[in-house]
Design a protein around this motif. Structure first.
Motif, short mmCIF file in Angstrom:
data_model
loop_
_atom_site.label_atom_id
_atom_site.label_comp_id
_atom_site.label_asym_id
_atom_site.label_seq_id
_atom_site.Cartn_x
_atom_site.Cartn_y
_atom_site.Cartn_z
N GLN A 181 0.85 -1.21 0.00
CA GLN A 181 0.00 0.00 0.00
C GLN A 181 0.88 1.25 0.00
OE1 GLN A 181 -2.64 -0.10 3.36
NE2 GLN A 181 -3.46 -2.10 2.79
N ALA A 182 1.93 1.22 0.82
CA ALA A 182 2.83 2.37 0.90
C ALA A 182 3.46 2.63 -0.46
CB ALA A 182 3.91 2.12 1.95
N ALA A 183 3.83 1.56 -1.15
CA ALA A 183 4.51 1.70 -2.44
C ALA A 183 3.64 2.45 -3.44
CB ALA A 183 4.90 0.33 -2.98
N ALA A 184 2.33 2.28 -3.32
CA ALA A 184 1.42 2.90 -4.28
C ALA A 184 1.29 4.40 -4.05
CB ALA A 184 0.05 2.23 -4.19
N THR A 185 1.82 4.90 -2.95
CA THR A 185 1.70 6.33 -2.66
C THR A 185 3.08 7.00 -2.77
OG1 THR A 185 2.30 6.28 -0.33
CG2 THR A 185 0.02 5.70 -0.89
N ASP A 186 3.09 8.32 -2.53
CA ASP A 186 4.37 9.03 -2.53
C ASP A 186 4.76 9.43 -1.12
OD1 ASP A 186 5.59 9.07 -4.91
OD2 ASP A 186 4.59 10.86 -5.67
N LEU A 187 4.04 8.92 -0.13
CA LEU A 187 4.28 9.34 1.25
C LEU A 187 5.61 8.80 1.79
CD1 LEU A 187 0.75 8.69 2.77
CD2 LEU A 187 1.89 10.91 2.50
N PRO A 188 6.22 9.52 2.71
CA PRO A 188 7.42 8.96 3.35
C PRO A 188 7.08 7.68 4.10
CG PRO A 188 7.11 11.28 3.95
CD PRO A 188 5.87 10.84 3.25
N VAL A 189 8.07 6.81 4.22
CA VAL A 189 7.86 5.55 4.92
C VAL A 189 8.91 5.44 6.02
CG1 VAL A 189 7.78 3.03 4.69
CG2 VAL A 189 7.07 4.47 2.77
N VAL A 206 9.89 -1.57 -1.41
CA VAL A 206 8.90 -0.49 -1.56
C VAL A 206 9.23 0.31 -2.82
CG1 VAL A 206 8.07 1.68 -0.56
CG2 VAL A 206 8.35 -0.33 0.90
N HIS A 207 10.51 0.62 -3.00
CA HIS A 207 10.92 1.39 -4.18
C HIS A 207 10.58 0.63 -5.47
CE1 HIS A 207 13.25 3.91 -6.87
NE2 HIS A 207 13.87 2.83 -7.31
N PHE A 208 10.95 -0.64 -5.52
CA PHE A 208 10.77 -1.37 -6.78
C PHE A 208 9.31 -1.77 -7.04
CE2 PHE A 208 15.40 -1.84 -6.42
CZ PHE A 208 15.71 -1.29 -7.65
N PHE A 209 8.47 -1.63 -6.02
CA PHE A 209 7.04 -1.85 -6.25
C PHE A 209 6.34 -0.54 -6.57
CE2 PHE A 209 7.22 -6.07 -4.23
CZ PHE A 209 6.46 -6.75 -5.17
N SER A 210 7.09 0.58 -6.54
CA SER A 210 6.44 1.87 -6.72
C SER A 210 6.60 2.36 -8.16
CB SER A 210 7.05 2.90 -5.76
OG SER A 210 8.31 3.34 -6.26
N ALA A 211 5.88 3.42 -8.46
CA ALA A 211 5.96 3.99 -9.82
C ALA A 211 7.33 4.62 -10.06
CB ALA A 211 4.86 5.04 -9.97
N ARG A 212 8.13 4.73 -9.00
CA ARG A 212 9.45 5.35 -9.13
C ARG A 212 10.53 4.36 -9.53
NH1 ARG A 212 9.99 10.20 -6.30
NH2 ARG A 212 7.98 10.94 -5.58
N LYS A 213 10.15 3.13 -9.78
CA LYS A 213 11.16 2.08 -9.92
C LYS A 213 12.15 2.30 -11.07
CE LYS A 213 8.67 -1.28 -12.68
NZ LYS A 213 7.25 -1.53 -12.53
N ALA A 214 11.75 3.10 -12.07
CA ALA A 214 12.69 3.34 -13.18
C ALA A 214 13.70 4.43 -12.81
CB ALA A 214 11.91 3.74 -14.42
N PHE A 215 13.50 5.05 -11.65
CA PHE A 215 14.43 6.09 -11.20
C PHE A 215 15.31 5.54 -10.08
CE2 PHE A 215 11.04 8.23 -13.34
CZ PHE A 215 11.70 9.21 -14.07
#
Ligand SMILES: Nc1ncnc2c1ncn2[C@@H]1O[C@H](COP(=O)(O)OP(=O)(O)OP(=O)(O)O)[C@@H](O)[C@H]1O
Ligand SMILES: [Mg+2]
Length: 485
Positions: A181-189, A206-215
């Protein structure tokens, strides 16, 4: 390197006199640690930050080359220097290749020569490190090269596939659901848990499950650095901002733009730096040291602590406002002793990982071993379990089942509370042939079930029996998921 700029050298020799004379030679320039055996040296490496190891070839528990071969896998960053009476060039070349030894020092060693060699070794490692950092700065500041970074991210993700999170307990299922759930948001963890529970691995997940994974995912340990250095690492600096700032430096926040920054040991940050972090979390802007320009950075912060921040807030050692900011999501990873169901899968995962790294085949792990692992409280959590498995794999023969004789003495001596109904009898001397065969069959069936996470079809296929046949055996041997299997 220590924060005061001192390098640490570990001297390994079984003779006290040699250790003393090497220490005398080095202690003026370096922080010197000593070990009387390879085993002790490995323990020190696990505990302390060491930059270079100076080791004698001839020791009673293992040779210097054997020790370095192990240290190369467990602590690849450490520079390895061997002191030896060897003169055979073939032998030397073979050992250099096997254990990636940086240099040989022949006996009797000359203090001046030794000091120079160590100085050069540390300098070239530092240069390589700076080179890597500069390349990183270049990559992130240059759009063309940035595309190459996508390739690096892909490679990183592949590595991550290997270093995956493994768990079976309900407690971890719960934490991982929250992490998703955290990965889907941009909130700090904020990730909290004892040492070695897998906080960094979780942050990567969390990073690799998030939309940021290409960064980028960039990590910074906040524990060891004074404020000025930490500021420069995270926010960057302009040339001339302080003595030694010979060029502009891009901080981690701008370097990770679009991605995630992992702040490890956040509890150790000074009160004044806590203010800088809070400001960054509120405004998303960085101002490099010595610059009057601010720049916006879009990064997600994941912070980790092995001390509960709430308690530090109550003791007024950590700012409450920063604590609330950081815990957009709070993930608390339970210690391993509170989720013993994870031990078998983690043990298997670690055993496979190390077996692969040293090209060894391991046939499985005996029930007796798993039972003992489940009894041990693991103060160092998963990291300690991994170390135990690494050790077991190292001492086992190719193709063997890992059994109690491979365990470290402290764990081997633990006795299961209830007798094992002769389950591991085939490992014992006593018993009829029928009993031994049955025990072996039970062992193999339970290993296969463990391996396939109780997927009947796959286990049956591997064992070459039908699903019904497998079900019968499970019933007959009273195997169950929560048991020692
Ligand atoms: N669930 C897991 N599955 C697989 N490996 C794990 C798991 N948890 C931890 N590990 C492994 O255990 C080791 C320690 O994990 P990690 O470095 O993430 O712990 P940590 O909580 O950050 O420790 P520390 O507080 O000491 O920094 C790593 O090698 C990691 O790969
Ligand atoms: Mg960590």
């Amino acid at each position: 390197m220590q924060s005061d700029g001192f390098w640490t050298v570990l001297v390994v020799d079984d003779e006290a006199q040699v250790r003393a004379s090497l220490t005398r030679c080095l202690e003026e320039d370096y922080r010197v640690l000593t070990a009387a055996s390879a085993r002790e040296a490995l323990e020190i490496l696990n505990r302390e930050e060491v930059d270079l190891v100076l080791c004698d070839q001839r020791m009673p528990d293992m040779t210097g080359v054997e020790f370095f071969r192990e240290a190369r896998v467990s602590h690849p960053e450490v520079i390895r220097v061997l002191i030896t009476g060897y003169t055979d060039p073939d032998d030397i070349i073979r050992s250099i290749n096997e254990a990636a030894i940086y240099q040989f020092v022949s006996k009797p060693w000359q203090p001046d020569h030794l000091l120079l060699l160590i100085k050069r070794a540390l300098e070239s490692r530092e240069l390589a490190r700076r080179h890597r950092y500069l390349s990183r700065e270049l990559k992130f500041s240059d759009d063309v090269l940035r595309r190459q970074n996508d390739h690096m991210v892909k490679l990183l993700q592949d590595t991550y596939e290997f270093d995956k999170l493994v768990f079976a307990s309900d407690k971890m299922v719960e934490v991982c659901n929250l992490a998703r759930q955290a990965a889907a948001t941009d909130l700090p963890v904020l990730i909290q848990g004892e040492t070695g529970t897998g906080k960094e691995l979780m942050a990567r997940a969390v990073h690799f499950f998030s939309a940021r994974k290409a960064f980028p995912f960039l990590a910074q340990n906040c524990g060891a650095l004074p404020d000025e250095l930490l500021h420069s690492e995270l926010f960057g600096h302009k040339r001339g901002a302080f003595t030694g700032a010979i060029s502009d430096r891009l901080g981690l926040f701008p370097a990770a733009d679009g991605g995630t920054v992992f702040l490890d040991e956040i509890s150790e940050v000074s009160p004044s730096f806590q203010v800088s972090l809070l400001r960054f979390l509120q405004e998303g802007e960085v101002k490099p040291l010595g610059s009057d320009q601010t720049r916006h950075c879009n990064v997600r912060i994941i912070a980790a602590s092995n001390r509960p921040l709430k308690e530090l807030v109550e003791q007024k050692k950590f700012r409450q406002d920063l604590y609330y900011r950081l815990r957009g999501f709070e993930l608390n990873i339970p210690p391993l002793r509170e989720r013993v169901e994870d031990i078998p899968v983690l043990a298997e995962h670690a055993a496979k990982k190390y077996a692969k790294s040293i090209n060894r085949n391991i046939a499985g792990i005996s029930n007796e071993v798993l039972q003992r692992l489940k009894l041990y409280p693991f103060p160092g959590n998963v990291r300690e379990l991994e170390n135990e498995m690494r050790r077991m794999v190292a001492v086992a023969e190719d193709g063997e089942i890992l059994s109690v004789k491979h365990m470290s003495p402290e764990l081997a001596k633990l006795l299961p509370a209830k007798p094992d109904n002769g389950r591991a009898a085939f490992l014992l001397e006593k018993g009829t042939l029928k009993e031994k065969v049955e025990a072996l069959e039970m062992h193999l069936v339970s290993q296969s079930l463990l391996k396939h996470k109780w997927n009947y079809s796959r286990a049956a296929r591997e064992l070459g029996i039908s699903r019904v046949g497998l079900a019968n055996k499970i019933k007959r041997y009273k195997l169950d998921k929560s048991g020692a299997q």
